[in-house]
Scaffold this active site. Structure first.
Site, mmCIF file in Angstrom:
data_model
loop_
_atom_site.group_PDB
_atom_site.id
_atom_site.type_symbol
_atom_site.label_atom_id
_atom_site.label_comp_id
_atom_site.label_asym_id
_atom_site.label_seq_id
_atom_site.Cartn_x
_atom_site.Cartn_y
_atom_site.Cartn_z
ATOM 1 N NE ARG A 127 -3.055 -2.935 3.058
ATOM 2 C CZ ARG A 127 -3.183 -2.549 3.908
ATOM 3 N NH1 ARG A 127 -3.760 -2.448 4.820
ATOM 4 N NH2 ARG A 127 -4.117 -3.975 3.979
ATOM 5 C CG ASP B 262 -4.318 4.681 -3.858
ATOM 6 O OD1 ASP B 262 -4.551 4.272 -3.679
ATOM 7 O OD2 ASP B 262 -3.863 6.160 -4.080
ATOM 8 C CG LEU B 263 -5.645 -1.756 -4.484
ATOM 9 C CD1 LEU B 263 -5.569 -3.175 -3.422
ATOM 10 C CD2 LEU B 263 -5.404 -2.641 -5.998
ATOM 11 N N GLY C 260 -5.743 -9.912 3.872
ATOM 12 C CA GLY C 260 -6.257 -10.425 5.495
ATOM 13 C C GLY C 260 -6.987 -9.339 5.946
ATOM 14 N NE ARG D 196 -11.644 -4.796 11.102
ATOM 15 C CZ ARG D 196 -12.309 -4.140 12.212
ATOM 16 N NH1 ARG D 196 -13.624 -3.775 12.226
ATOM 17 N NH2 ARG D 196 -11.128 -3.070 13.206
ATOM 18 C CG HIS E 86 -4.256 -7.601 18.058
ATOM 19 N ND1 HIS E 86 -3.845 -7.911 16.650
ATOM 20 C CD2 HIS E 86 -4.583 -6.606 18.354
ATOM 21 C CE1 HIS E 86 -3.912 -6.687 16.018
ATOM 22 N NE2 HIS E 86 -4.629 -5.792 17.485
ATOM 23 C CG ASP F 191 -1.293 -13.579 15.497
ATOM 24 O OD1 ASP F 191 -2.929 -13.450 14.872
ATOM 25 O OD2 ASP F 191 -0.290 -12.654 15.911
#
Length: 382
Positions: free
Chosen positions: A44, A64-65, A87, A89, A130, A160
């Site tokens: 990003r 830059d999506l 990954g 949401r 987390h 994780d």
């Protein structure tokens, strides 16, 4: 990754597009890259953490999506890819125009790997979380630590990376095998909470036969047993004792200055409190290195507790090249080891955005197309 310019490994020729993130998603990409996959990270714009060990063996492009031109460029990459990892949401990639349906419309054989904490559906799917939160909801965290004290988070290894990355990679590999039979892609919903529940299978099995309690320090593997816990040594360090089987327990007792009759039987639960104290007292009489020398080469299952720097240079690890010192980094070796893939002696870590020209060229963009993407701000040239 290795000294050879040609990538090796069982996944050589497999292209993976990884939408940048932190933690379990990038680690899953690292594992695939370690096995030879060509992993392209879609980074990003803006400031971000510098790439570290989980960026090894990968390439990077900054898109830059928020710009439609960048989304179109990403979809062109997806058209040639075997796997996509994201990954974010649930629903975010759909709103960006790169969700499973959009990607499968241009590449029906794509394996779309999704990493979340709470899953793609359910009442908590949109909540943040987390590792500590996920393992708290599965029974893992409650089982770790001393009774009567707060549970101890086991770093972020269980949720994780154990319940997340490993299950994402397993799902991706299974879907690739299935695609080889059917020609069709798939969507892998790797929820950390699901994977962590699966990791608890052993505990559920023990509980089913009446050999596990929910109370901490009441079970075979949670510190209740004097023969499965850590003891402080004279220099303030620790030894790990794990002699569960009777023959291994006997090997430990042979090397300790403890009267066997006074100590009592290994599985005399009523004597465990006394046995804890006796072992605490005896291990406190020597340094960690002295105890390591005493137990070296035995089946007593008594080992030193090392930090990660000590671990890298310990003969048990060094002779297997388990950790590779490469510049500023200590790199864990490729795992598991395949007979047909050489061990790595050098790892290249991707630099954010540095591979944009090669990535776009491989996707079919000409020089003028790349210049237009840069001018539009869709691609950030580094």
């Amino acid at each position: 990754m290795t000294d050879s310019p040609v990538k090796t490994g069982p996944l050589a020729g497999i292209m993976v597009v990884e939408l940048a993130g932190i933690g379990p998603g990038p680690y899953a990409g690292q594992l695939l890259a370690d096995m030879g996959a060509d992993v392209v990270v879609i980074d990003r714009p803006g400031r971000s953490l510098p790439k570290a060990v989980d960026g090894r063996g990968k390439k990077s492009i900054v898109l830059d999506l928020k710009k439609p031109e960048a989304v179109d460029a990403l979809l062109k990459l997806v058209a040639k890819a075997d796997v996509l990892i994201e990954g974010l949401r649930p629903g975010v990639t759909e709103r960006m125009g790169v969700g499973p349906d959009a990607c499968h419309a241009i590449n029906p054989g794509l394996i779309y790997g999704r990493m979340t904490g709470w899953g793609q559906s359910g009442p908590w799917s949109q909540m943040a979380g987390h590792d500590i939160n996920y393992i708290s909801m599965t029974g893992v965290l409650n089982a770790i630590g001393k009774d009567g004290q707060p549970p101890v988070p086991p770093l972020n290894m269980v949720g994780d990376f154990g319940g997340g990355s490993m299950f994402l990679v397993t799902g991706i590999l299974a879907a690739l095998i299935e695609r080889g039979r059917t020609g069709k892609g798939n969507v892998v919903d790797a929820a950390i909470i699901d994977g962590t529940h699966s990791l608890m299978s052993f505990v559920h099995g023990m509980a089913g036969v009446g050999q596990w309690q929910t109370k901490r320090e009441s079970n075979l593997l949670d510190g209740a047993a004097p023969f499965y816990r850590c003891y402080m040594t004279a220099d303030g360090k620790f030894m790990a004792v794990g002699c569960i089987e009777p023959q291994f327990f006997a090997a430990m007792m042979e090397r300790l200055p403890i009267d066997a009759d006074a100590f009592g039987a290994q599985l005399d639960f009523g004597a465990w409190a006394k046995q804890h104290e006796m072992l605490e007292d005896v291990f406190a009489t020597k340094t960690r290195d002295e105890w390591e020398a005493i137990f070296a080469g035995t089946d007593a299952c008594v080992t030193p507790v090392l930090d990660y720097v000590e671990a890298a240079s310990h003969p048990a690890n060094a002779e297997r090249q388990a950790v590779v010192q490469d510049g500023r980094w200590l790199h864990p070796q490729i795992a598991p080891r395949l007979a047909t893939q050489p061990l790595a002696t050098h790892f290249e870590i991707a630099t954010k955005g540095s591979d944009y020209a090669a990535i776009l060229a491989e996707a079919g963009f000409g020089e003028s197309d790349i210049s237009q993407l840069i001018a539009a701000g869709a691609v950030i040239a580094n």
